[in-house]
Motif scaffolding. Structure first.
Motif, PDB file in Angstrom:
ATOM      1  N   THR A  16      35.376  32.060  49.960  1.00 20.03           N
ATOM      2  CA  THR A  16      36.334  30.969  50.053  1.00 20.03           C
ATOM      3  C   THR A  16      37.735  31.564  50.111  1.00 20.03           C
ATOM      4  O   THR A  16      38.144  32.279  49.197  1.00 20.03           O
ATOM      5  CB  THR A  16      36.215  30.026  48.834  1.00 20.03           C
ATOM      6  N   VAL A  17      38.440  31.276  51.203  1.00 20.05           N
ATOM      7  CA  VAL A  17      39.778  31.809  51.403  1.00 20.05           C
ATOM      8  C   VAL A  17      40.786  30.775  50.924  1.00 20.05           C
ATOM      9  O   VAL A  17      40.703  29.600  51.283  1.00 20.05           O
ATOM     10  CB  VAL A  17      40.014  32.131  52.892  1.00 20.05           C
ATOM     11  N   GLN A  18      41.732  31.217  50.098  1.00 12.33           N
ATOM     12  CA  GLN A  18      42.794  30.357  49.598  1.00 12.33           C
ATOM     13  C   GLN A  18      44.119  30.888  50.111  1.00 12.33           C
ATOM     14  O   GLN A  18      44.354  32.099  50.069  1.00 12.33           O
ATOM     15  CB  GLN A  18      42.788  30.329  48.070  1.00 12.33           C
ATOM     16  N   ARG A  19      44.978  29.996  50.558  1.00 15.20           N
ATOM     17  CA  ARG A  19      46.236  30.407  51.185  1.00 15.20           C
ATOM     18  C   ARG A  19      47.092  31.303  50.294  1.00 15.20           C
ATOM     19  O   ARG A  19      47.576  32.337  50.708  1.00 15.20           O
ATOM     20  CB  ARG A  19      47.030  29.173  51.594  1.00 15.20           C
ATOM     21  N   LYS A  20      47.289  30.901  49.052  1.00 20.59           N
ATOM     22  CA  LYS A  20      48.135  31.689  48.144  1.00 20.59           C
ATOM     23  C   LYS A  20      47.333  32.073  46.912  1.00 20.59           C
ATOM     24  O   LYS A  20      47.770  31.855  45.788  1.00 20.59           O
ATOM     25  CB  LYS A  20      49.362  30.883  47.733  1.00 20.59           C
ATOM     26  N   GLY A  21      46.201  32.646  47.125  1.00 16.97           N
ATOM     27  CA  GLY A  21      45.383  33.000  45.985  1.00 16.97           C
ATOM     28  C   GLY A  21      44.344  34.037  46.338  1.00 16.97           C
ATOM     29  O   GLY A  21      44.398  34.650  47.402  1.00 16.97           O
ATOM     30  N   PRO A  22      43.397  34.217  45.452  1.00 16.50           N
ATOM     31  CA  PRO A  22      42.383  35.238  45.647  1.00 16.50           C
ATOM     32  C   PRO A  22      41.323  34.798  46.647  1.00 16.50           C
ATOM     33  O   PRO A  22      41.253  33.631  47.043  1.00 16.50           O
ATOM     34  CB  PRO A  22      41.769  35.378  44.255  1.00 16.50           C
ATOM     35  N   LEU A  23      40.508  35.723  47.037  1.00 22.22           N
ATOM     36  CA  LEU A  23      39.342  35.467  47.862  1.00 22.22           C
ATOM     37  C   LEU A  23      38.188  35.238  46.900  1.00 22.22           C
ATOM     38  O   LEU A  23      37.869  36.117  46.095  1.00 22.22           O
ATOM     39  CB  LEU A  23      39.072  36.679  48.756  1.00 22.22           C
ATOM     40  N   LEU A  24      37.589  34.060  46.930  1.00 29.59           N
ATOM     41  CA  LEU A  24      36.483  33.746  46.034  1.00 29.59           C
ATOM     42  C   LEU A  24      35.173  34.082  46.725  1.00 29.59           C
ATOM     43  O   LEU A  24      34.945  33.678  47.862  1.00 29.59           O
ATOM     44  CB  LEU A  24      36.508  32.261  45.650  1.00 29.59           C
ATOM     45  N   VAL A  25      34.324  34.826  46.022  1.00 29.40           N
ATOM     46  CA  VAL A  25      33.055  35.274  46.584  1.00 29.40           C
ATOM     47  C   VAL A  25      31.932  34.894  45.638  1.00 29.40           C
ATOM     48  O   VAL A  25      32.023  35.158  44.431  1.00 29.40           O
ATOM     49  CB  VAL A  25      33.045  36.814  46.783  1.00 29.40           C
ATOM     50  N   GLU A  26      30.881  34.270  46.187  1.00 34.70           N
ATOM     51  CA  GLU A  26      29.717  33.973  45.372  1.00 34.70           C
ATOM     52  C   GLU A  26      29.012  35.288  45.072  1.00 34.70           C
ATOM     53  O   GLU A  26      28.764  36.080  45.969  1.00 34.70           O
ATOM     54  CB  GLU A  26      28.788  33.001  46.095  1.00 34.70           C
ATOM     55  N   GLY A  27      28.744  35.529  43.797  1.00 32.78           N
ATOM     56  CA  GLY A  27      28.195  36.808  43.364  1.00 32.78           C
ATOM     57  C   GLY A  27      26.702  36.783  43.267  1.00 32.78           C
ATOM     58  O   GLY A  27      26.081  35.793  43.608  1.00 32.78           O
ATOM     59  N   PRO A  28      26.137  37.846  42.805  1.00 34.63           N
ATOM     60  CA  PRO A  28      26.790  39.090  42.387  1.00 34.63           C
ATOM     61  C   PRO A  28      27.345  39.852  43.591  1.00 34.63           C
ATOM     62  O   PRO A  28      26.894  39.648  44.714  1.00 34.63           O
ATOM     63  CB  PRO A  28      25.677  39.869  41.697  1.00 34.63           C
ATOM     64  N   VAL A  29      28.318  40.707  43.337  1.00 38.01           N
ATOM     65  CA  VAL A  29      28.961  41.446  44.420  1.00 38.01           C
ATOM     66  C   VAL A  29      29.088  42.922  44.085  1.00 38.01           C
ATOM     67  O   VAL A  29      29.088  43.327  42.928  1.00 38.01           O
ATOM     68  CB  VAL A  29      30.364  40.892  44.759  1.00 38.01           C
ATOM     69  N   GLU A  30      29.220  43.692  45.149  1.00 42.92           N
ATOM     70  CA  GLU A  30      29.477  45.123  45.069  1.00 42.92           C
ATOM     71  C   GLU A  30      30.640  45.369  46.018  1.00 42.92           C
ATOM     72  O   GLU A  30      30.575  44.987  47.181  1.00 42.92           O
ATOM     73  CB  GLU A  30      28.231  45.883  45.512  1.00 42.92           C
ATOM     74  N   VAL A  31      31.729  45.957  45.529  1.00 44.73           N
ATOM     75  CA  VAL A  31      32.936  46.171  46.325  1.00 44.73           C
ATOM     76  C   VAL A  31      33.186  47.663  46.456  1.00 44.73           C
ATOM     77  O   VAL A  31      33.272  48.371  45.448  1.00 44.73           O
ATOM     78  CB  VAL A  31      34.162  45.492  45.673  1.00 44.73           C
ATOM     79  N   GLU A  32      33.309  48.135  47.703  1.00 45.57           N
ATOM     80  CA  GLU A  32      33.652  49.536  47.937  1.00 45.57           C
ATOM     81  C   GLU A  32      35.158  49.619  48.150  1.00 45.57           C
ATOM     82  O   GLU A  32      35.715  48.974  49.033  1.00 45.57           O
ATOM     83  CB  GLU A  32      32.928  50.083  49.164  1.00 45.57           C
ATOM     84  N   LEU A  33      35.826  50.424  47.329  1.00 46.10           N
ATOM     85  CA  LEU A  33      37.275  50.583  47.394  1.00 46.10           C
ATOM     86  C   LEU A  33      37.665  51.641  48.408  1.00 46.10           C
ATOM     87  O   LEU A  33      36.815  52.394  48.905  1.00 46.10           O
ATOM     88  CB  LEU A  33      37.818  50.925  46.006  1.00 46.10           C
ATOM     89  N   GLU A  34      38.960  51.729  48.698  1.00 41.81           N
ATOM     90  CA  GLU A  34      39.473  52.684  49.689  1.00 41.81           C
ATOM     91  C   GLU A  34      39.081  54.123  49.394  1.00 41.81           C
ATOM     92  O   GLU A  34      38.838  54.909  50.310  1.00 41.81           O
ATOM     93  CB  GLU A  34      40.995  52.595  49.770  1.00 41.81           C
ATOM     94  N   TRP A  59      39.673  42.926  41.085  1.00 45.35           N
ATOM     95  CA  TRP A  59      39.467  41.588  40.527  1.00 45.35           C
ATOM     96  C   TRP A  59      40.816  40.914  40.299  1.00 45.35           C
ATOM     97  O   TRP A  59      41.772  41.545  39.859  1.00 45.35           O
ATOM     98  CB  TRP A  59      38.685  41.666  39.210  1.00 45.35           C
ATOM     99  N   CYS A  60      40.903  39.642  40.591  1.00 48.41           N
ATOM    100  CA  CYS A  60      42.147  38.893  40.431  1.00 48.41           C
ATOM    101  C   CYS A  60      42.379  38.562  38.958  1.00 48.41           C
ATOM    102  O   CYS A  60      41.466  38.136  38.258  1.00 48.41           O
ATOM    103  CB  CYS A  60      42.079  37.600  41.243  1.00 48.41           C
ATOM    104  N   ASP A  61      43.629  38.739  38.500  1.00 50.41           N
ATOM    105  CA  ASP A  61      43.998  38.339  37.140  1.00 50.41           C
ATOM    106  C   ASP A  61      45.111  37.284  37.172  1.00 50.41           C
ATOM    107  O   ASP A  61      45.819  37.106  36.198  1.00 50.41           O
ATOM    108  CB  ASP A  61      44.400  39.537  36.283  1.00 50.41           C
TER     109      ASP A  61
END
Length: 68
Positions: A16-34, A59-61
């Motif tokens: 779920t994309v929010q204009r001025k906010g985080p990207l919401l993802v239905e989990g569980p998730v695995e994220v590969e960083l740079e 993760w968004c805080d």
């Protein structure tokens, strides 16, 4: 390989994309960083930071919110 494009039985993940906010993802998730490291979350929904202000990146805080 589970959840591969060829696995038709796997349900797609909802993002779920929010204009001025985080990207919401239905989990569980695995994220590969740079840097190649991988972080995981087994929560049912996670908020991924898109502004890079989070102290808990990726993760968004809620650091993106305007403070009064």
């Amino acid at each position: 390989m589970p959840n591969s494009p060829s696995d038709r039985s796997a349900a797609p993940r909802r993002l779920t994309v929010q204009r001025k906010g985080p990207l919401l993802v239905e989990g569980p998730v695995e994220v590969e960083l740079e840097d190649g490291s991988v972080v995981t979350s087994d929560r049912f929904r996670v908020a991924l930071c898109t502004c890079r202000r989070s102290r808990r990146y990726p993760w968004c805080d809620t650091s993106h919110r305007d403070r009064a």
